[in-house]
Design an enzyme around this catalytic site. Sequence first.
Site: not given
Ligand SMILES: Cc1cc2nc3c(=O)[nH]c(=O)nc-3n(C[C@H](O)[C@H](O)[C@H](O)COP(=O)(O)O)c2cc1C
Length: 342
Positions: A109, A180, A148, A220, A79, A26, A242
Site C-alpha cells: 500500500c 500485485h 502482500k 493480484n 492483514q 484487503p 480486489g
Molecule cells: C479502496 C481500496 C482500498 C485498499 N486497501 C488496501 C489495504 O488496506 N491493503 C492492501 O494490501 N491493499 C489495499 N488495496 C489494494 C488491493 O488490495 C489490490 O491490491 C488492488 O486493488 C489491485 O487489485 P484489483 O485490480 O483486483 O483491484 C486497496 C484497494 C482499494 C480499491
Amino acid sequence: MTATATQTSIRTATGPTPGARISVAPMMAWTTREQRYFMRQITRSALLYTEMVTTGALIHGDRERFLAYNADEHPIALQLGGSDPAAMADCAVMAQDHGYDEVNINVGCPSDRVQNGTFGACLMGEPQRVADCVAAMKARVDMPVTVKTRIGIDHQDSYEFLQAFTRAVADAGADALIVHARKAWLSGLSPKENREVPPLDYARVHALKADFPDLAMSINGGIVDLDTAAAQLEHLDGVMIGREAYKNPYVMAAVDRRFFDADADIPRRGEIVAAMRGYISNHLAAGGALKDVTRHMLGLYHGQPGGRAWRRVLSEQGHRKDADLNVLDAALARVEPTEAVA
Ligand SMILES: Cc1cc2nc3c(=O)[nH]c(=O)nc-3n(C[C@H](O)[C@H](O)[C@H](O)COP(=O)(O)O)c2cc1C
C-alpha cells in the site's frame, strides 16, 4: 475449508482446482466485516481479507473492535500494517488467538499515511526488515504468515530487486507471497493512481513463481473474471481479486464450483439477499445502520435488469436514520425476479 499456503493446485481437465487460493483482496473501508459476511453468502471458499489494521491500532487501540468478525467469515486472513518485528509478532499472536486462518503483512500500500508509519509498499526497500517481521511472527504462531507486495517501488523495479525481496521473505519462512503485478510510485501518485497507472506485468510474476517453485504465490491486479483467474492458475497457486469483487460481487458466485467443489451451489442473487436479512436484522437490533451493510451490496445486480434502480433505492433510502428491511424490499421489487446464475 481452511486456507493454508502449502496446498498444492492439482488440476483435472474438467473439475475444480483443489487447493487454489482464490481470495478477495484487503481493501480499506471496503472489506469491512459487513462486506465480508455479504461476500460469504456469495462464495463459501474464497479466502477473505480484512482491511489493513496497524500494529499501533491493535496494541494501543480498541483491539477487540478491530479483531471482531463473524464466525461465518472463515476462511479469513488478518492483514497487518507495521514494520516492528516484535509488534508484528504480538499482533500475529492476537490473530491466532482470535481464530484467524492467516496473518498477512502489507507491503503493497503506497499511501502517504502509510509511508509515514514505515509500513506498506516502502518496506519493499527494506527486505531484511520484512524478513525479520516474518521470522518473528513465525516464531510465535503456527498459522500461515503471508506477505502482500508489489513488483517494485520507484526506480527499484528490476527483476533482480523483486527476486532479492522474495528470497529474503521466503528464507525467513513466509508461507506465501501475494504479488500485485505493478510497481508503486511512493511519491507523485495517489493510492488510486497507483492502482491504475503503473502497468501490470503478469509475466514477471509468472517468472518469479518459476524461480521460487516451493513458495506458494498468488497474483493480484486487474483480474476481473473467473476465466482470467483460471488462466492465471496455469502459472500460479492463487489469484486475488480486489475491485471487481467489490463493485461486481456476483463475479465471485461461481468460484466455489469452479475452483473448489464441483458440487457446490451457485447462489442466485435473490438467495444472497435473502441470506442477508437475518444478519441485517441483528445489525439493526444492535444499533447499527442499514447502510453499514447495504452500501456493500450496491453492485449485486450490476448489469442486470433493474440493477440501477436497486442501487438507487438502496443508496437514496438506505442512509435515512430509520432505514430498515423495508428499504431492502423496495430495492428488491425493482429487480428481475428471474435472474440468471453465473
Ligand atoms: C479502496 C481500496 C482500498 C485498499 N486497501 C488496501 C489495504 O488496506 N491493503 C492492501 O494490501 N491493499 C489495499 N488495496 C489494494 C488491493 O488490495 C489490490 O491490491 C488492488 O486493488 C489491485 O487489485 P484489483 O485490480 O483486483 O483491484 C486497496 C484497494 C482499494 C480499491
